[in-house]
Design an enzyme around this catalytic site. Structure first.
Site, PDB file in Angstrom:
ATOM      1  N   LYS A 180       0.416  -7.170  12.714  1.00 44.47           N
ATOM      2  CA  LYS A 180      -0.691  -6.326  12.251  1.00 44.47           C
ATOM      3  C   LYS A 180      -1.940  -6.805  12.975  1.00 44.47           C
ATOM      4  CE  LYS A 180      -2.984  -4.826   7.954  1.00 44.47           C
ATOM      5  NZ  LYS A 180      -2.957  -4.947   6.463  1.00 44.47           N
ATOM      6  N   THR A 203       1.664  -4.319   4.193  1.00 45.67           N
ATOM      7  CA  THR A 203       1.520  -4.550   5.640  1.00 45.67           C
ATOM      8  C   THR A 203       0.963  -5.935   5.953  1.00 45.67           C
ATOM      9  OG1 THR A 203      -0.706  -3.603   5.626  1.00 45.67           O
ATOM     10  CG2 THR A 203       1.146  -2.108   6.120  1.00 45.67           C
ATOM     11  N   ASP A 204       0.337  -6.592   4.976  1.00 44.15           N
ATOM     12  CA  ASP A 204      -0.307  -7.872   5.286  1.00 44.15           C
ATOM     13  C   ASP A 204       0.675  -8.905   5.817  1.00 44.15           C
ATOM     14  OD1 ASP A 204      -3.053  -8.168   2.863  1.00 44.15           O
ATOM     15  OD2 ASP A 204      -2.581  -6.709   4.430  1.00 44.15           O
ATOM     16  N   THR A 262       0.815  -1.222   0.000  1.00 40.36           N
ATOM     17  CA  THR A 262       0.000   0.000   0.000  1.00 40.36           C
ATOM     18  C   THR A 262       0.835   1.252   0.000  1.00 40.36           C
ATOM     19  OG1 THR A 262      -1.807  -1.108   1.116  1.00 40.36           O
ATOM     20  CG2 THR A 262      -1.719   1.272   1.361  1.00 40.36           C
ATOM     21  N   GLU A 312      -1.750 -27.879  28.069  1.00 41.79           N
ATOM     22  CA  GLU A 312      -2.974 -28.417  27.434  1.00 41.79           C
ATOM     23  C   GLU A 312      -2.745 -29.776  26.792  1.00 41.79           C
ATOM     24  OE1 GLU A 312      -5.981 -25.841  28.450  1.00 41.79           O
ATOM     25  OE2 GLU A 312      -6.083 -27.646  27.204  1.00 41.79           O
ATOM     26  N   TYR A 324      -8.211   0.615  -3.060  1.00 39.74           N
ATOM     27  CA  TYR A 324      -7.144   1.188  -3.899  1.00 39.74           C
ATOM     28  C   TYR A 324      -6.362   0.019  -4.488  1.00 39.74           C
ATOM     29  CZ  TYR A 324      -4.719  -0.185   0.297  1.00 39.74           C
ATOM     30  OH  TYR A 324      -4.260  -0.925   1.361  1.00 39.74           O
TER      31      TYR A 324
HETATM   32  N1  DGL Z   1      -2.409  -6.009  -0.277  1.00 42.32           N
HETATM   33  C1  DGL Z   1      -1.916  -5.563   1.023  1.00 42.32           C
HETATM   34  C2  DGL Z   1      -0.399  -5.746   1.094  1.00 42.32           C
HETATM   35  O1  DGL Z   1       0.274  -5.520   0.089  1.00 42.32           O
HETATM   36  C3  DGL Z   1      -2.240  -4.127   1.236  1.00 42.32           C
HETATM   37  C4  DGL Z   1      -2.060  -3.766   2.642  1.00 42.32           C
HETATM   38  C5  DGL Z   1      -0.934  -2.767   2.840  1.00 42.32           C
HETATM   39  O2  DGL Z   1       0.144  -2.840   2.207  1.00 42.32           O
HETATM   40  O3  DGL Z   1      -1.123  -1.953   3.728  1.00 42.32           O
HETATM   41  O4  DGL Z   1       0.089  -6.107   2.164  1.00 42.32           O
END
Ligand code: DGL
Length: 359
Positions: A196, A123-124, A43, A316, A57
């Protein structure tokens, strides 16, 4: 010519001031650290149709040169140059991408003209890349992974400040030796600990053990240091890793069947991460399936779907008896990263458990 003592003192002071100002002016260009930005997509390189598109986006559209050109403030804090390693959304990154990126980071870190490295990333899966780098890149130079939750085209976009912070930290001597770092939303987090935790907020990233510090207006404020092994103190070195063994994840949930576990066990996976409920609990009906996987040579690692806390060995489940490993405080996706790296060296479960305690 007679000069009063007072005038002589004034003249000497003025001369000193002028000399030091000139010296500083001379130093500024040479004084800036050299920081390389490796861009992978996400992103932070995204673009939306309008300023109100903060969640809708296209990721991975803007190239690294444009990212740098769009942030002229960077030139005041570092000599920056960019490389476009990939241009992908991070959910689509592969093990081979991870190896390529880490090897590039390692090579750059050995260059005398590189003081720090920034990786711009989706971020993923940013948390997985950051952990992989901290486990395998042998350098004490600052390595900072950064992303953004909104594209640069959106109102109150967070990418510019996140990137500015990342370059500042990457160029900071006081960031050396702290393992791979992540700068999001003013925080400086450990690449090992951070995850995240919100899918659409700029405050998405956090560590259950807290950030290492904050960066505010280009200044770093440190409040703790990592205790787990990383970078220079790691027994794993990306320069001698050329493939990663397959490790898969099966989640635990109410009504769980053995379908995923049985499929993973037959897939050739070298380890299976079980993302159990609670303290890594396993439904009675699928314990035999995990035991069979173990008997067939698959390493079984108990993690938890619960984001915080840590799995207690032999609580557990009788891990000693079943010859299973526990993932400590690592969530399934992070446990998978460590399992892949550890399995490049050993499949001995006692050694694997040591590694999960230490990293
Ligand atoms: N498709 C996600 C990624 O590339 C978008 C999320 C992001 O980068 O914030 O990780």
């Amino acid at each position: 010519m007679y000069l009063s003592p007072r005038f002589r003192a004034f003249a000497a002071g003025a001369a000193l001031l002028a000399a030091s100002a000139f010296a500083q002016a001379q130093q500024a260009p040479q004084g800036l650290p050299n920081v390389v930005i490796l861009a992978t997509g996400g992103t932070i390189a995204g673009a939306g149709a309008s300023a109100v598109n903060s969640a809708t986006y296209a990721a991975a559209k803007v190239g690294v040169e444009k990212l740098i050109a769009g942030l002229p403030e960077l030139s005041k804090v570092a000599n920056v140059r960019g490389e476009q390693v990939f241009q992908v959304a991070s959910e689509s990154l592969t093990n081979d991408n991870l190896l390529t990126l880490a090897k590039r980071v390692s090579a750059l870190s050995k260059q005398a003209d590189v003081d720090g490295i920034v990786i711009t990333h989706g971020t993923d899966t940013l948390e997985e890349t950051a952990y992989f780098l901290t486990l395998t890149v042998h350098t004490s130079k600052p390595i900072v992974v950064v992303g953004s939750m909104r594209p640069g085209t959106a109102l109150s976009a967070d990418g510019a400040l996140n990137l500015y912070d990342a370059v500042n930290v990457a160029g900071s001597k006081d960031a050396a030796g702290k393992g791979v770092l992540v700068t999001m939303n003013d925080n400086i987090d450990s690449g090992r600990d951070v995850s995240k935790n919100v899918n659409i907020k700029t405050s998405a990233f956090s560590s259950q053990w807290g950030p290492l510090g904050m960066v505010v207006e280009g200044k770093n404020y440190w409040f703790r240091a990592p205790v787990k092994r990383h970078t220079m103190n790691s027994e794993f070195d990306i320069d001698s890793i050329n493939a990663l063994p397959p490790v898969e994840i099966a989640m635990g949930y109410e009504g769980v069947s053995s379908i995923a576990i049985d499929a993973i066990a037959k897939s050739g996976a070298k380890a299976l991460i079980h993302g159990g409920t609670g303290n890594g609990s396993v439904a009675d009906r699928i314990v035999p399936n995990l035991q069979k996987a173990r008997a067939d040579g698959v390493i079984v690692i108990r993690s938890s779907r619960v984001p915080d806390g840590f799995v207690i060995r032999n609580a557990e489940q009788p891990d000693d008896k079943y010859d299973w490993v526990v993932a400590h405080d690592l969530r399934p996706q992070k446990a998978r990263i460590l399992a892949m790296v550890a399995l490049t060296k050993t499949n001995n479960t006692k050694e694997l458990q040591r590694i999960f305690w230490e990293y």
